[in-house]
Design an enzyme around this catalytic site. Structure first.
Site, PDB file in Angstrom:
ATOM      1  N   CYS A   1      67.299 117.194  12.531  1.00 14.47           N
ATOM      2  CA  CYS A   1      66.454 117.122  11.339  1.00 14.47           C
ATOM      3  C   CYS A   1      65.844 115.743  11.141  1.00 14.47           C
ATOM      4  CB  CYS A   1      67.258 117.563  10.138  1.00 14.47           C
ATOM      5  SG  CYS A   1      67.751 119.272  10.331  1.00 14.47           S
TER       6      CYS A   1
ATOM      7  N   GLU B   1      73.796  93.553  39.726  1.00 22.18           N
ATOM      8  CA  GLU B   1      74.349  94.486  38.724  1.00 22.18           C
ATOM      9  C   GLU B   1      73.369  95.629  38.470  1.00 22.18           C
ATOM     10  OE1 GLU B   1      74.714  91.945  35.324  1.00 22.18           O
ATOM     11  OE2 GLU B   1      76.392  90.820  36.155  1.00 22.18           O
ATOM     12  N   PRO B   2      73.047  96.427  39.468  1.00 25.23           N
ATOM     13  CA  PRO B   2      72.089  97.508  39.250  1.00 25.23           C
ATOM     14  C   PRO B   2      72.709  98.662  38.476  1.00 25.23           C
ATOM     15  CG  PRO B   2      73.031  97.692  41.440  1.00 25.23           C
ATOM     16  CD  PRO B   2      73.613  96.433  40.834  1.00 25.23           C
ATOM     17  N   GLY B   3      71.961  99.228  37.570  1.00 23.97           N
ATOM     18  CA  GLY B   3      72.409 100.414  36.847  1.00 23.97           C
ATOM     19  C   GLY B   3      71.432 101.549  37.086  1.00 23.97           C
ATOM     20  N   ARG B   4      70.284 101.440  36.397  1.00 18.57           N
ATOM     21  CA  ARG B   4      69.269 102.495  36.434  1.00 18.57           C
ATOM     22  C   ARG B   4      68.814 102.813  37.858  1.00 18.57           C
ATOM     23  NH1 ARG B   4      65.844 102.936  31.830  1.00 18.57           N
ATOM     24  NH2 ARG B   4      66.309 100.751  31.433  1.00 18.57           N
TER      25      ARG B   4
ATOM     26  N   ARG C   1      66.616 108.156  24.538  1.00 16.95           N
ATOM     27  CA  ARG C   1      65.608 107.206  25.012  1.00 16.95           C
ATOM     28  C   ARG C   1      64.205 107.451  24.449  1.00 16.95           C
ATOM     29  NH1 ARG C   1      64.188 106.261  29.566  1.00 16.95           N
ATOM     30  NH2 ARG C   1      64.330 104.004  29.392  1.00 16.95           N
TER      31      ARG C   1
ATOM     32  N   TYR D   1      71.490 105.929  31.230  1.00 18.85           N
ATOM     33  CA  TYR D   1      71.332 105.774  29.776  1.00 18.85           C
ATOM     34  C   TYR D   1      70.997 107.114  29.109  1.00 18.85           C
ATOM     35  CZ  TYR D   1      71.111 101.023  31.533  1.00 18.85           C
ATOM     36  OH  TYR D   1      71.391  99.855  32.201  1.00 18.85           O
TER      37      TYR D   1
ATOM     38  N   GLY E   1      68.230  95.390  36.517  1.00 19.37           N
ATOM     39  CA  GLY E   1      66.927  95.416  35.847  1.00 19.37           C
ATOM     40  C   GLY E   1      65.782  96.041  36.595  1.00 19.37           C
TER      41      GLY E   1
END
Ligand code: LLP
Length: 428
Positions: free
Chosen positions: A348, A280-283, A319, A377, A244
């Site tokens: 479109c 649990e790092p992602g970003r 995003r 992401y 997070g």
């Protein structure tokens, strides 16, 4: 810090000039830097150096959802990271990238019995359960297979993470976890289930957090719960503090807390917990390690500002459409001039807008632009909407680069649909 810098007026990724990649592969294309990934892992490890976490040290499980490319995951595995997975697909990808099963934690609010069986057979290190019903199902599957499941409950601490509503997960009105207030009773029932080895507690309150206070509030509640659970006779060996931590997207905004600040807070709050801490790092690891490289198809006059129409669209980088997210957009060969523009894709929908009234490098037809901070992401949330092929991905290390996901041929997209017997004649 990242490794996307201008040299002689041309943006490079490490030692590779972006126009070389565009010339070889075409655009749009995602480009990732190994050096940036490794640097972010090192910065996080340094930040956590002061936490008490037992002899094995913290268990860092990369959140695969942020970037599941197998080469990216193999880079994580080589650095010794585990993986946080939320589906059979993510589990199999992590294993295929060489992440040892016992470093994998299986999260997610809707694990099926089949997914549980797969994870048990492969030997994942921990299941983070999100409901008592899920615990009953896991107990049944574990008993049938005669494999004990190591579990934690994910606690919903009812803390507002102060981030975008769509990526906030720790309030009581979010679908995630079991309520903090009823957790002790839930653990008592959990411990009585056959096939279940109660191992720890888990919490994750949201993503792109720019303030440590809600994280601290959540962790304090977890600390209290660990004490209560031990007093009730449970053996608590792990505390999973989730991911997070936010990353900088907009250079004009204050920087989010860095891993050192985060680590200091964690060390202070968790002192004396006597557990193995999990993260649990992602970003944080991949966000600034990737860009989306795109070409300006044309620039069209607009009422307020010119429309910069790119060959990348919302299907490639969702995003901005989904969360009104802000990504820095830079010219790969800036000429020093700036202008105000609306930056859009060819899909479109009016929602296919990357930036409105953005002051940015002046660009013209044929120019290359880079969406910064697109490593998390980005490609993973791509779709084939408007029958656009999935974007290729490139991994750079030093002066070497490799295609780690080839551009999907449009023919394969079309061939994936099957015609029913009653329509086959019509086509033939
Ligand atoms: N652990 C759990 C249980 C999670 O649900 C998540 C993210 C993470 C770890 C990793 O969080 P991070 O360190 O990356 O913030 N698609 C959204 C973000 C969704 C995050 C979902 N869960 C976006 O593009 O902003």
């Amino acid at each position: 810090m990242n490794h996307f810098e201008y040299r002689d007026g041309v943006m490079h990724v490490e030692d590779v000039a972006l126009p070389d990649i565009a010339a070889a592969i075409g655009t749009p294309v995602y480009v990732y830097s190994t050096a940036t990934i490794e640097r972010h892992i090192a910065v996080l490890r340094d930040g956590l150096a002061g936490v008490e976490s037992g002899p094995a040290g913290p268990w860092i499980a990369f959140a695969v959802k942020a970037n599941p490319n197998r080469a990216v995951l193999a880079t994580m595995a080589r650095a010794g990271l585990g993986a946080d997975v939320v589906s059979a697909g993510e589990l199999l990808r992590a294993l295929a990238a060489g992440v040892p099963a016992d470093k994998i934690v299986f999260s997610g609010v809707g694990k099926t019995a089949d997914e549980m069986a797969l994870a048990l057979e492969r030997g994942v290190g921990q299941f983070n359960l999100e409901s008592e019903q899920e615990a009953v199902t896991l107990s049944q599957v574990a008993t049938r297979l005669a494999i004990a499941a190591r579990v934690a409950y994910r606690i919903n601490p009812d803390v507002d993470a102060g981030t975008h509503a769509k990526i906030s997960t720790g309030r009581s009105d979010n679908k995630f976890g079991i309520p903090y207030d009823t957790a002790a009773a839930a653990y008592a029932r959990l411990a009585a289930l056959p096939g279940i080895d109660v191992q720890g507690v888990a919490v994750h309150i949201g993503s792109q957090l720019t303030d440590l206070a809600p994280l601290e509030a959540a962790f304090v509640r977890i600390g209290g719960l660990i004490a209560d659970l031990r007093a009730a006779g449970h053996v608590i060996r792990t505390a999973d503090l989730g991911g997070g931590l936010g990353v900088p997207y907009d250079p004009s905004k204050p920087l989010p807390p860095n891993p050192a600040d985060y680590g200091a807070m964690v060390a202070r709050v968790t002192r004396g917990w006597d557990v193995r801490l999990m993260f649990e790092p992602g970003r944080l690891i991949v966000g600034n390690a990737g860009i989306l490289l795109s070409t300006v198809v044309r620039v069209k006059e607009g009422a307020a500002h010119p429309w910069v129409i790119l060959d990348a669209a919302m299907n490639d980088l969702l995003r901005p459409s989904l969360y009104d997210a802000w990504h820095d957009i830079r010219a790969v060969r800036p000429d020093g001039a700036r202008f105000v523009a609306n930056v859009v894709g060819p899909v479109c929908e009016s929602g296919d807008t990357f930036a409105t009234g953005r002051t940015m490098d002046r660009v013209a037809e044929g120019d290359l632009v880079a969406f910064m901070t697109a490593g998390a992401y980005g490609a993973t949330m791509a779709s084939t909407y408007n029958s656009r092929a999935l974007t290729p991905e490139i991994l750079v290390t030093g002066e070497e680069w490799a295609i780690v996901r080839a551009r999907q041929p449009i023919e394969s997209l079309i061939a994936a649909d099957a015609l029913p017997p009653w329509l086959q004649e019509e086509i033939a």
